[in-house]
Design a protein around this motif. Structure first.
Motif, PDB file in Angstrom:
ATOM      1  N   TRP A  73       1.956  -5.006   5.988  1.00 21.94           N
ATOM      2  CA  TRP A  73       0.727  -4.333   5.808  1.00 21.94           C
ATOM      3  C   TRP A  73      -0.143  -4.275   6.680  1.00 21.94           C
ATOM      4  O   TRP A  73      -0.104  -4.945   7.676  1.00 21.94           O
ATOM      5  CB  TRP A  73       0.068  -5.079   4.399  1.00 21.94           C
ATOM      6  CG  TRP A  73       0.878  -4.965   2.937  1.00 21.94           C
ATOM      7  CD1 TRP A  73       1.601  -6.074   2.662  1.00 21.94           C
ATOM      8  CD2 TRP A  73       0.940  -3.933   2.067  1.00 21.94           C
ATOM      9  NE1 TRP A  73       2.344  -5.528   1.387  1.00 21.94           N
ATOM     10  CE2 TRP A  73       1.759  -4.332   1.138  1.00 21.94           C
ATOM     11  CE3 TRP A  73       0.340  -2.505   2.147  1.00 21.94           C
ATOM     12  CZ2 TRP A  73       2.035  -3.414   0.004  1.00 21.94           C
ATOM     13  CZ3 TRP A  73       0.750  -1.736   1.211  1.00 21.94           C
ATOM     14  CH2 TRP A  73       1.545  -2.162   0.041  1.00 21.94           C
ATOM     15  N   THR A 128      -2.486  -0.176   3.628  1.00 25.41           N
ATOM     16  CA  THR A 128      -1.541   0.489   4.576  1.00 25.41           C
ATOM     17  C   THR A 128      -2.169   0.865   5.753  1.00 25.41           C
ATOM     18  O   THR A 128      -3.287   1.413   5.822  1.00 25.41           O
ATOM     19  CB  THR A 128      -0.990   1.747   3.820  1.00 25.41           C
ATOM     20  OG1 THR A 128      -0.330   1.575   2.641  1.00 25.41           O
ATOM     21  CG2 THR A 128      -0.074   2.442   4.820  1.00 25.41           C
ATOM     22  N   PRO A 154      -1.318  -3.277  -1.605  1.00 24.52           N
ATOM     23  CA  PRO A 154      -0.237  -4.022  -2.339  1.00 24.52           C
ATOM     24  C   PRO A 154      -0.757  -4.098  -4.076  1.00 24.52           C
ATOM     25  O   PRO A 154      -1.826  -4.170  -4.450  1.00 24.52           O
ATOM     26  CB  PRO A 154      -0.277  -5.420  -1.927  1.00 24.52           C
ATOM     27  CG  PRO A 154      -1.176  -5.277  -0.678  1.00 24.52           C
ATOM     28  CD  PRO A 154      -2.022  -4.339  -0.775  1.00 24.52           C
TER      29      PRO A 154
END
Length: 192
Positions: free
Chosen positions: A134, A170, A28
């Motif tokens: 996420w 990720t 992020p």
């Protein structure tokens, strides 16, 4: 009657941490992380002490922290496998939020409740990251408990300690489901 939120309950019933070693870039951005930190900061906090804070570890800091974790682990005389494990979360990390427990003097709020609040922040951040799509994992390990590492690497004061490192990036692979506790074996009912 309560107003149910079936989507939230389904998320909680099916949530699953993602092993940190399976997370990859991108992580992020600061703007994407802000709402996750905001959600985590809404955790229970008796007395409004805010007995926690965040230290965001970005990709550029990971090599320095990996080297420091190794140095501290060797200074403690850990074996080679333990040294490798101490540095691995930083070697493999893309972004981590260190949730820092900050013990604050309070005549009303015991230290243990402040510790519980910091733990609640860790879980809230983990769940917020997962809910946002996420991959995320809550780790601790040698570095989180080594005073030399947390002072030099994270700038912690004597009244602070790491409640957890929440790795967020990720997801590359969905982990298999694992056995869950037997609810009947861990639940007692008191009726009268």
């Amino acid at each position: 009657m309560p107003a149910p939120n079936p989507a939230a309950l389904e998320f909680l019933h099916t949530r699953r941490s993602r092993p940190a070693k399976t997370l990859s870039a991108p992580a992020p951005t600061r703007d994407e992380l802000a709402p996750l930190l905001t959600a985590a900061a809404r955790s229970p906090d008796h007395g409004k002490l805010e007995p926690w804070r965040f230290v965001v570890i970005e990709t550029g800091a990971m090599p320095r922290l990996a080297a420091l974790a190794e140095t501290c682990a060797r200074a403690e005389g850990l074996d080679e496998d333990s040294v490798a494990k101490a540095r691995s979360q930083f070697d493999q990390g893309h972004l981590a939020v260190a949730v820092i427990e900050v013990q604050k003097p309070s005549p009303k709020i015991p230290a243990i409740e402040q510790t519980y609040s910091a733990g609640a922040v860790c879980l809230a951040l983990l769940n917020a990251a997962l809910a946002a799509g996420w991959g995320a994992n809550w780790l601790s390990g040698f570095a989180s408990h080594d005073r030399g590492f947390v002072r030099e690497g994270l700038g912690l004061a004597d009244n602070e300690r790491v409640a957890g490192f929440i790795h967020i990036a990720t997801e590359t692979a969905a982990p298999p489901e694992r056995p869950r506790p037997d609810l009947a074996g861990i639940t007692a009912w008191i009726s009268d």
